[in-house]
Design a protein around this motif. Structure first.
Motif, PDB file in Angstrom:
ATOM      1  N   PRO A 142      35.929  32.626  31.352  1.00 30.59           N
ATOM      2  CA  PRO A 142      36.909  33.659  31.094  1.00 30.59           C
ATOM      3  C   PRO A 142      38.273  33.230  31.598  1.00 30.59           C
ATOM      4  N   GLU A 143      39.236  33.798  30.992  1.00 30.57           N
ATOM      5  CA  GLU A 143      40.605  33.465  31.347  1.00 30.57           C
ATOM      6  C   GLU A 143      40.909  33.964  32.755  1.00 30.57           C
ATOM      7  N   ASN A 144      41.632  33.180  33.512  1.00 26.91           N
ATOM      8  CA  ASN A 144      42.044  33.642  34.832  1.00 26.91           C
ATOM      9  C   ASN A 144      43.262  34.505  34.651  1.00 26.91           C
ATOM     10  N   SER A 145      43.026  35.762  34.620  1.00 25.60           N
ATOM     11  CA  SER A 145      44.075  36.649  34.184  1.00 25.60           C
ATOM     12  C   SER A 145      44.902  37.187  35.317  1.00 25.60           C
ATOM     13  N   THR A 390      50.605  47.425  35.980  1.00 20.70           N
ATOM     14  CA  THR A 390      49.641  47.029  37.011  1.00 20.70           C
ATOM     15  C   THR A 390      49.636  45.517  37.240  1.00 20.70           C
ATOM     16  N   TYR A 391      50.540  44.815  36.565  1.00 20.55           N
ATOM     17  CA  TYR A 391      50.605  43.359  36.752  1.00 20.55           C
ATOM     18  C   TYR A 391      51.960  42.919  37.300  1.00 20.55           C
ATOM     19  N   GLY A 392      52.649  43.855  37.945  1.00 24.08           N
ATOM     20  CA  GLY A 392      53.948  43.525  38.527  1.00 24.08           C
ATOM     21  C   GLY A 392      53.835  42.387  39.526  1.00 24.08           C
ATOM     22  N   GLY A 472      40.573  46.053  45.561  1.00 19.48           N
ATOM     23  CA  GLY A 472      41.452  44.875  45.583  1.00 19.48           C
ATOM     24  C   GLY A 472      41.221  43.921  44.430  1.00 19.48           C
ATOM     25  N   ARG A 473      40.523  44.356  43.393  1.00 25.13           N
ATOM     26  CA  ARG A 473      40.303  43.455  42.250  1.00 25.13           C
ATOM     27  C   ARG A 473      41.245  43.813  41.097  1.00 25.13           C
ATOM     28  N   ASN A 474      42.273  44.543  41.387  1.00 24.55           N
ATOM     29  CA  ASN A 474      43.205  45.044  40.368  1.00 24.55           C
ATOM     30  C   ASN A 474      42.438  45.904  39.363  1.00 24.55           C
ATOM     31  N   ASN A 475      42.468  45.571  38.070  1.00 18.18           N
ATOM     32  CA  ASN A 475      41.830  46.441  37.083  1.00 18.18           C
ATOM     33  C   ASN A 475      40.378  46.067  36.818  1.00 18.18           C
ATOM     34  N   GLY A 476      39.677  46.987  36.220  1.00 20.11           N
ATOM     35  CA  GLY A 476      38.299  46.738  35.799  1.00 20.11           C
ATOM     36  C   GLY A 476      37.988  47.633  34.610  1.00 20.11           C
ATOM     37  N   ARG A 527      38.615  41.286  28.483  1.00 24.38           N
ATOM     38  CA  ARG A 527      39.449  40.500  29.387  1.00 24.38           C
ATOM     39  C   ARG A 527      39.540  41.125  30.788  1.00 24.38           C
ATOM     40  N   PHE A 528      39.229  42.401  30.878  1.00 24.38           N
ATOM     41  CA  PHE A 528      39.394  43.104  32.157  1.00 24.38           C
ATOM     42  C   PHE A 528      38.058  43.302  32.885  1.00 24.38           C
ATOM     43  N   ILE A 529      37.009  42.711  32.364  1.00 26.76           N
ATOM     44  CA  ILE A 529      35.693  42.896  33.001  1.00 26.76           C
ATOM     45  C   ILE A 529      35.602  42.003  34.237  1.00 26.76           C
ATOM     46  N   ASN A 530      35.292  42.607  35.340  1.00 22.40           N
ATOM     47  CA  ASN A 530      35.196  41.864  36.598  1.00 22.40           C
ATOM     48  C   ASN A 530      33.819  41.256  36.795  1.00 22.40           C
ATOM     49  N   HIS A 531      33.771  40.380  37.808  1.00 21.83           N
ATOM     50  CA  HIS A 531      32.509  39.730  38.167  1.00 21.83           C
ATOM     51  C   HIS A 531      31.719  40.584  39.155  1.00 21.83           C
ATOM     52  N   SER A 532      30.415  40.520  39.027  1.00 18.17           N
ATOM     53  CA  SER A 532      29.560  41.051  40.082  1.00 18.17           C
ATOM     54  C   SER A 532      28.380  40.107  40.263  1.00 18.17           C
ATOM     55  N   TYR A 571      32.299  28.927  38.265  1.00 22.76           N
ATOM     56  CA  TYR A 571      33.588  29.628  38.222  1.00 22.76           C
ATOM     57  C   TYR A 571      34.080  29.874  39.640  1.00 22.76           C
ATOM     58  N   TRP A 572      33.190  30.401  40.464  1.00 21.02           N
ATOM     59  CA  TRP A 572      33.614  30.773  41.815  1.00 21.02           C
ATOM     60  C   TRP A 572      33.896  29.564  42.693  1.00 21.02           C
ATOM     61  N   ARG A 573      33.245  28.444  42.399  1.00 19.92           N
ATOM     62  CA  ARG A 573      33.514  27.229  43.193  1.00 19.92           C
ATOM     63  C   ARG A 573      34.979  26.834  43.051  1.00 19.92           C
ATOM     64  N   GLN A 574      35.561  27.132  41.860  1.00 22.93           N
ATOM     65  CA  GLN A 574      36.958  26.748  41.609  1.00 22.93           C
ATOM     66  C   GLN A 574      37.953  27.805  42.085  1.00 22.93           C
ATOM     67  N   LEU A 575      37.440  28.957  42.477  1.00 18.42           N
ATOM     68  CA  LEU A 575      38.343  30.075  42.766  1.00 18.42           C
ATOM     69  C   LEU A 575      38.586  30.193  44.264  1.00 18.42           C
ATOM     70  N   ASP A 576      39.863  30.226  44.604  1.00 23.89           N
ATOM     71  CA  ASP A 576      40.210  30.304  46.010  1.00 23.89           C
ATOM     72  C   ASP A 576      40.273  31.766  46.443  1.00 23.89           C
ATOM     73  N   CYS A 579      34.640  36.933  46.723  1.00 27.37           N
ATOM     74  CA  CYS A 579      34.134  37.921  45.776  1.00 27.37           C
ATOM     75  C   CYS A 579      34.128  39.297  46.443  1.00 27.37           C
ATOM     76  N   LEU A 580      34.602  40.251  45.721  1.00 24.96           N
ATOM     77  CA  LEU A 580      34.678  41.616  46.256  1.00 24.96           C
ATOM     78  C   LEU A 580      33.732  42.553  45.509  1.00 24.96           C
ATOM     79  N   CYS A 581      32.653  41.983  44.985  1.00 25.80           N
ATOM     80  CA  CYS A 581      31.763  42.843  44.192  1.00 25.80           C
ATOM     81  C   CYS A 581      31.045  43.868  45.063  1.00 25.80           C
TER      82      CYS A 581
HETATM   83  C1  SAM Z   1      38.953  38.256  33.777  1.00 24.41           C
HETATM   84  S1  SAM Z   1      39.889  38.828  35.079  1.00 24.41           S
HETATM   85  C2  SAM Z   1      39.233  40.410  35.378  1.00 24.41           C
HETATM   86  C3  SAM Z   1      40.263  41.489  35.358  1.00 24.41           C
HETATM   87  C4  SAM Z   1      41.180  41.511  36.546  1.00 24.41           C
HETATM   88  N1  SAM Z   1      40.579  42.220  37.649  1.00 24.41           N
HETATM   89  C5  SAM Z   1      42.513  42.104  36.202  1.00 24.41           C
HETATM   90  O1  SAM Z   1      42.937  43.091  36.811  1.00 24.41           O
HETATM   91  O2  SAM Z   1      43.147  41.571  35.309  1.00 24.41           O
HETATM   92  C6  SAM Z   1      39.285  37.800  36.366  1.00 24.41           C
HETATM   93  C7  SAM Z   1      39.999  37.919  37.663  1.00 24.41           C
HETATM   94  O3  SAM Z   1      39.727  39.166  38.275  1.00 24.41           O
HETATM   95  C8  SAM Z   1      39.503  39.005  39.660  1.00 24.41           C
HETATM   96  N2  SAM Z   1      38.103  39.345  39.953  1.00 24.41           N
HETATM   97  C9  SAM Z   1      37.150  39.615  39.072  1.00 24.41           C
HETATM   98  N3  SAM Z   1      35.989  39.904  39.695  1.00 24.41           N
HETATM   99  C10 SAM Z   1      36.217  39.809  41.004  1.00 24.41           C
HETATM  100  C11 SAM Z   1      35.420  39.985  42.160  1.00 24.41           C
HETATM  101  N4  SAM Z   1      34.132  40.320  42.088  1.00 24.41           N
HETATM  102  N5  SAM Z   1      35.984  39.792  43.356  1.00 24.41           N
HETATM  103  C12 SAM Z   1      37.286  39.457  43.466  1.00 24.41           C
HETATM  104  N6  SAM Z   1      38.100  39.289  42.412  1.00 24.41           N
HETATM  105  C13 SAM Z   1      37.584  39.452  41.190  1.00 24.41           C
HETATM  106  C14 SAM Z   1      39.764  37.565  39.986  1.00 24.41           C
HETATM  107  O4  SAM Z   1      41.087  37.435  40.362  1.00 24.41           O
HETATM  108  C15 SAM Z   1      39.539  36.894  38.659  1.00 24.41           C
HETATM  109  O5  SAM Z   1      40.264  35.709  38.545  1.00 24.41           O
END
Ligand code: SAM
Length: 589
Positions: A142-145, A390-392, A472-476, A527-532, A571-576, A579-581
């Motif tokens: 997924p795109e790193n959004s 929400t992306y300011g 703290g994951r912005n949108n979902g 695009r807005f679906i978060n990880h769990s 994916y997570w290995r590359q992400l600094d 996880c906040l699931c």
């Molecule tokens: C495809 S986007 C998901 C939508 C994103 N939350 C947004 O507001 O645009 C993926 C990004 O969301 C965040 N994210 C998704 N799932 C997460 C999780 N379980 N814990 C922390 N950050 C997460 C990470 O920054 C990740 O790179």
């Protein structure tokens, strides 16, 4: 044919049948299997705790059976990888199963398959995901959004999603309360195709069915049916609006009567107002009192959840107000928290709905325009905010620009007119790889019902909204209706391109013919679906009319719950980031 191999003789013991070699030989002979040709014998057996020899085995007897195989050459028992055995276990396992999965057809919703395989003719008690052979498919990313930082984070199709739920272990499910049912009814109506309008013309029948029903006549009857349905729903909504408004007028009238008659008690003033009403309505006072109690309920719903909640409440609201069982215990708070969410759905999906309020002289302008997912629902029932606001924190020079698209767009600079999703072997075939039925975009011709919410059927808007997380994951993405296991929630849409570096993309196709789906500037809610680490949906490949599609499939989602997928370990290995699931089995926090 003489069977001499040791494993077969061992099988005689296992089966308790000394004639087994002879029976096998006879079977081979009748099947014309030549004497020296290699013979592969596939036997499936179940071992479980013995509970008496002659008893008929029931389904529950198999509930605790472990799956595995016995190597007859060396007598070793090889258990099946437990990470793919059950939903509960594999969801939270840190072991990655490389099996791809397919969804079995369950009771009501046919499931998709990663690979073609004939669906089971029998319905299963716990339909769901089943493993299929691993294919050499490319990873999905997924795109790193959110942060826009360059990265090579990837999500794989070889997800460790569970196959089937373990039989027998029934998880107690809480019965929905009457408020749950009321809210579910509102959402169902909001995401339906109903058209609520204040004035609608009733069509005159322009056909005669006595001479036979032609296609055109039948179409006209269907249109008439739909119009009357919409008309009756609109009338019902108008009736409730007027009745809720009547309560307001009734209270106001009592106040005026008391003002004009200072010696009247409040009961006397009420009685007088009731009498005035009954004189016009032509009802007995008792009947009006009974109705008044229900109308009061309508007003309470409207006061808490806004007019949209009452107007779209539809069936069930009458009983809810009549028996009043749900009016306590946080009823108003729950509706108040959903008020903006209801309005976003109503304004964006049924732009005409506010016209109904003209009937009581209200002229409320539309509050939320544009795409339903262009608004973010915020916690606590505050007004929804525009998505771009929400992306300011990304500090993008042109702000957050996102175009919502239902279908993928082909990057012609890269691919010309050749869509890389077309599978050459499947091109020109309209046969579904999963169900073997004919696929057609023409609803009347289509016979494949693998994902009716997306292909070959009437499309309804996905019952989801974008919301602002509090973790703290912005949108979902939040589910607004229950989404049954195996149902397609949406297709992963975006720009079909290739060669993009430094940002996240979803990779489709099969090596070496891969392509990327880039959701940086366009796409849909996926695009807005978060990880769990314990996701309730998964990415799944599906072939529609010879073209690969990547879908998000529900693993069983309850209304009001966030929709999540597993982005995978790589994916997570590359992400600094951590996880906040919040799952107890979180692998990356
Ligand atoms: C495809 S986007 C998901 C939508 C994103 N939350 C947004 O507001 O645009 C993926 C990004 O969301 C965040 N994210 C998704 N799932 C997460 C999780 N379980 N814990 C922390 N950050 C997460 C990470 O920054 C990740 O790179």
């Amino acid at each position: 044919m003489y069977i001499k191999y040791h494993p077969i003789l061992q099988l005689c013991d296992v089966l308790g049948n000394k004639d087994f070699p002879l029976q096998l030989a006879a079977a081979c002979k009748s099947a014309n299997i030549e004497q020296d040709s290699p013979l592969v014998l596939h036997i499936e057996a179940s071992l479980g705790p013995g509970r008496g020899s002659n008893r008929i085995l029931l389904e529950r007897d198999f509930a605790d059976i472990e799956k595995g195989s016995v190597d007859l050459q060396n007598g070793q028992i090889i258990p099946v990888n437990t990470t793919t055995a059950t939903a509960e276990h594999s969801d939270c396992s840190s072991e990655i199963s490389q099996d791809q999965v397919k969804l079995a057809k369950n009771n009501t919703t046919p499931g998709p398959y990663v690979e073609a395989s004939p669906p089971s003719p029998k319905r299963r008690k716990t339909g769901g995901m089943r493993p299929v052979k691993q294919t050499e498919s490319a990873p999905l990313m997924p795109e790193n959004s959110e942060d826009g930082a360059p990265s090579v984070r990837q999500v794989h199709t070889e997800t460790r999603f569970p196959q089937r739920k373990k039989l027998g272990k029934e998880v107690p499910v809480l019965e929905p309360t009457s408020v749950d049912k009321l809210i579910a009814g509102i959402w169902k109506q909001l995401f339906s195709s109903v058209q609520l309008t204040r004035f609608s013309t009733i069509p005159e029948p322009s056909f005669n069915i006595r001479t036979g029903v032609s296609g055109e006549v039948f179409q006209a009857v269907n249109i008439m049916c739909m119009k009357y349905y919409n008309q009756s729903q609109s009338s019902r909504a108008l009736e409730m609006i007027v009745q809720a408004y009547w309560i307001e007028c009734y209270e106001a009238r009592i106040a005026v009567i008391r003002l004009e008659n200072p010696n009247y008690s409040s009961t006397e003033a009420r009685m007088m107002a009731l009498k005035e009403a009954c004189a016009v309505l032509n009802w007995k006072e008792k009947d009006l009192r009974n109705r008044l109690a229900i109308w009061r309920g309508y007003k309470e719903i409207k006061d808490a959840g806004g007019w949209a909640s009452l107007i779209f409440a539809s069936t069930g609201v009458y009983r809810f107000c009549k028996y009043r069982t749900g009016f306590s215990d946080g009823f108003a708070t729950r509706l108040r928290h959903l008020r903006s969410a209801f309005e976003v759905a109503a304004d964006t999906l049924h732009s005409e709905w506010r016209d109904l309020l003209h009937v009581i002289g209200h002229d409320e302008p539309r509050r939320y325009d544009g795409h339903p997912h262009g608004w973010v629902i915020v916690p606590g029932g505050e007004s929804a905010v525009p998505l771009d606001s929400t992306y300011g924190h990304l500090k993008l020079s042109n702000g957050f620009q996102y175009e919502f698209i239902d279908e993928c767009v082909l990057d012609q600079d890269f691919f010309g007119l050749i869509d890389p999703r077309v599978i050459p072997e499947l091109d020109n075939t309209d046969i579904c790889q999963a169900c073997k039925e004919r696929q057609s975009d023409d609803i009347k011709m289509n016979q494949c019902s693998c994902f009716p919410s997306l292909f070959g059927s009437v499309r309804s808007p996905a019952p989801i909204q974008i919301f602002h997380t509090t973790s703290g994951r912005n949108n979902g993405v939040i589910a607004r209706c229950n989404i049954e296991r195996g149902t397609a929630i949406g297709e992963f849409t975006g720009l079909i391109t290739n060669g993009i570096q430094g940002v996240d993309v979803m990779v489709g196709g099969t090596r070496p013919h891969t392509y990327q789906i880039f959701q940086g500037q366009m796409g849909n809610f996926t695009r807005f679906i978060n990880h769990s680490c314990k996701p309730n949906s998964q990415f799944q490949k599906f072939y529609w009319r010879g073209k690969e599609r990547i879908l998000v499939i529900s693993k069983g989602i309850t209304a009001g719950i966030e929709i999540t997928v597993d982005y995978s370990d790589s994916y997570w290995r590359q992400l600094d980031k951590r996880c906040l699931c919040g799952e107890y089995c979180c692998r990356f926090n």
